[in-house]
Design an enzyme around this catalytic site. Structure first.
Site, PDB file in Angstrom:
ATOM      1  N   THR A 307       0.899  -1.258   0.108  1.00 43.50           N
ATOM      2  CA  THR A 307       0.065  -0.089   0.020  1.00 43.50           C
ATOM      3  C   THR A 307       1.079   1.221   0.082  1.00 43.50           C
ATOM      4  OG1 THR A 307      -0.108   0.291   2.290  1.00 43.50           O
ATOM      5  CG2 THR A 307      -1.762  -1.244   1.431  1.00 43.50           C
ATOM      6  N   ASP A 308       0.163   2.292  -0.498  1.00 39.87           N
ATOM      7  CA  ASP A 308       0.810   3.525  -0.015  1.00 39.87           C
ATOM      8  C   ASP A 308       0.782   3.968   1.450  1.00 39.87           C
ATOM      9  OD1 ASP A 308       2.445   5.849  -0.444  1.00 39.87           O
ATOM     10  OD2 ASP A 308       1.122   6.734  -1.963  1.00 39.87           O
ATOM     11  N   ALA A 309       1.402   4.783   2.055  1.00 33.58           N
ATOM     12  CA  ALA A 309       1.154   5.174   3.425  1.00 33.58           C
ATOM     13  C   ALA A 309      -0.089   5.298   3.864  1.00 33.58           C
ATOM     14  CB  ALA A 309       2.065   6.243   3.809  1.00 33.58           C
TER      15      ALA A 309
END
Length: 552
Positions: A307-309
């Site tokens: 995932t992105d952050a």
């Protein structure tokens, strides 16, 4: 219960002392991870997973931000939650000795507790504006690399960066960016992208990813399904990209298709909403249609999906932090990057497995991918980082020269009315604006006189960085033009500034504000370097197009 788990509390206590003292100074001091019998990464991963508890399996999905500047500050988190990795930020880092000590100490704690699995230690070291390390070589941004048109430049950047990361004990880089920047008003990608042409972006992205892998560092191509056509920053909100699927397939998809074809280690999702791909209203990070349906099903990708952050607002609009982690796993993600509440994420995913909401098979798919990649990239055989050796690597002239070569090849000359450039040798130059100190110092060293006013100069050089939306910068250029002295702009951010800076005598684009790019601009201004960069984007509102560029 396996003996190693009975001894884990004692081992963790002993390792705290080692981590507090810098961690793993001698090779023999490092706790040995439990290595699989099979040398085949897939079979070895299955062996390792067979001896892991549910809590340890869930932990492999977590990649929190490292706490503080020492391994000791993360001991409880490692013992309690068994994370699969950590990501570093500038607040965690100071100098070579501290960074290598942190990396060694974290690995010691991880391999000496729980299932004894080494950590992915990662960082956002894209180069250019997104560079987290306080030490090492600074290269220009990705758009500058795109302007070189040379995949060897991309490979040089990534190979050099990989060597430095490895020396510091890091083994993963959240780069390269695979987004195609077609929106000049994009607030979050811009010069982080190689350009607006899908083929160019794909070629450069693949060259970088390959060089990272060859250097022993896991690359993470980002951000699927594409973040290059947004006008909202997903750190602060959820961007909507409302375009037909056919356009997405033509513009945004090709670099990710290349990433899949090249079997790149990992791909990061984007916190964007694309109704044509999934009309649920969820960001792609939480979309089973996007991750499992398109990336895995249609494209056939079987590598690690990060995932992105998860602390970004683009993914925190409608669910609490624990539910976000669960939905990301259900969507098909393998690693949960930067969960804002590690306890909540770990507990929620564990409970979802125990309740049957996330099947054990689904969980183990992700764990196997993570473990297999750790085996493929040699984490189980990595030696502790050595501060003295790392200092030699990071301070090498060869690396500095590699960055200069990329910067020199990237500078693009887009206007040169009346042959104002190169500057006449020994002439008087007024240097103002963004980067004026660095550009001016470089020109002075080359024998140019630095004038105190435009009227006393033969040429005015104005540095800009994002002047399109900055009245102060545009006013600085207008005042220089009003003096009647020839004006040359050196654009160090997006090259789109020229659309709102009319009637300039000269215009250089460096696509980066790092020192090496400003010094390259001075070499081009002085005629030491013949500008060879070519526009990697179209410039709306002008007749400048992808591929344009002048030479002397």
């Amino acid at each position: 219960m396996p003996l190693r788990r009975l001894l884990a509390p004692l081992g963790a206590g002993l390792l705290l002392l080692s981590a507090a003292c810098g961690g793993g100074g001698e090779d023999g001091d490092r706790p040995e991870p439990r290595r699989p019998e099979s040398s085949d990464p897939a079979e070895g991963a299955a062996e390792l997973m067979a001896d892991m508890s549910l809590e340890e399996k869930v932990g492999q999905l977590l990649v929190p931000v490292v706490q503080g500047t020492t391994a000791e500050e993360n001991a409880d988190l490692i013992e309690d939650h068994h994370p699969g990795g950590f990501i570093y930020f500038p607040d965690n880092l100071s100098d070579v000795e501290q960074i290598t000590g942190l990396s060694n100490g974290l690995q010691d704690l991880a391999t000496g507790s729980g299932a004894g699995v080494p950590l992915f230690l990662g960082v956002d070291q894209e180069q250019g504006m997104v560079s987290r390390l306080p030490v090492g070589t600074r290269f220009p941004d990705a758009m500058a690399v795109g302007a070189t048109r040379d995949p060897e430049a991309a490979a040089s950047l990534a190979g050099t960066t990989a060597e430095e990361l490895t020396a510091l004990g890091l083994n993963l880089d959240y780069a390269p960016v695979a987004d195609v920047n077609v929106n000049p008003d994009n607030p979050v990608i811009g010069i982080r992208s190689f350009g607006s042409d899908p083929a160019l972006v794909g070629e450069m992205m693949t060259a970088e990813a390959r060089a990272f892998e060859e250097g022993g560092v896991v690359p993470v191509a980002k951000h699927f399904p594409g973040h290059g056509d947004t006008d909202v920053d997903s750190h602060t909100g959820l961007p909507t990209i409302d375009k037909p699927r056919e356009e997405w397939e033509r513009v945004d998809l090709p670099p990710f298709e290349q990433a899949v074809d090249a079997d790149i280690d990992a791909i990061m999702t984007a916190h964007v909403f694309m109704p044509e791909l999934d009309d649920s209203g969820e960001p792609s990070t939480l979309s089973e249609n996007v991750i499992t349906g398109i990336l895995r099903g249609e494209l056939g990708y079987d590598g690690v999906v990060s995932t992105d952050a998860l602390n970004m607002e683009g993914v925190r609009q409608t669910h609490d932090d624990g539910e976000i982690a669960v939905r990301a796993v259900l969507a098909g993600a393998d690693q949960l990057l930067m969960p804002p509440d590690v306890e909540a994420a770990h507990s929620a995913v564990t409970a979802a497995v125990e309740e049957g909401r996330i099947s054990e098979e689904r969980l183990e798919e992700s764990v196997l991918r993570v473990l297999e990649l750790k085996l493929e990239r040699g984490l189980y055989d990595a030696e502790p980082a050595d501060a003295a050796a790392a200092s030699d690597v990071l301070g090498g002239e060869e690396h500095a020269a590699a960055a200069r070569d990329v910067a020199d090849a990237s500078v693009t000359l887009l206007r040169n009315e009346g042959g104002v450039l190169p500057l006449e040798e020994g002439s008087a130059v007024r240097v103002i604006g963004s980067g004026s100190e660095e550009i001016g110092a470089a020109l002075r060293d080359k024998g140019y006189a630095l004038a105190d006013s435009a009227s006393a100069a033969d040429t005015v050089v104005v540095g800009t960085d994002g002047a399109r939306g900055d009245a102060e910068q545009k006013g600085l250029v207008a005042d220089a033009r009003a003096s009647g002295t020839p004006v040359v702009v050196v654009a160090q951010g997006n090259p789109y500034d020229i659309a709102e800076l009319p009637d300039l005598d000269g215009y250089l684009a460096t696509y980066s504000s790092v020192d090496v790019s400003r010094e390259a601009a001075a070499r081009v201004l002085a005629g030491e370097v013949d500008p060879s960069g070519r526009l990697p984007v179209d410039i709306p509102g002008t007749d400048l197009e992808f591929g344009d560029g002048l030479s002397y």
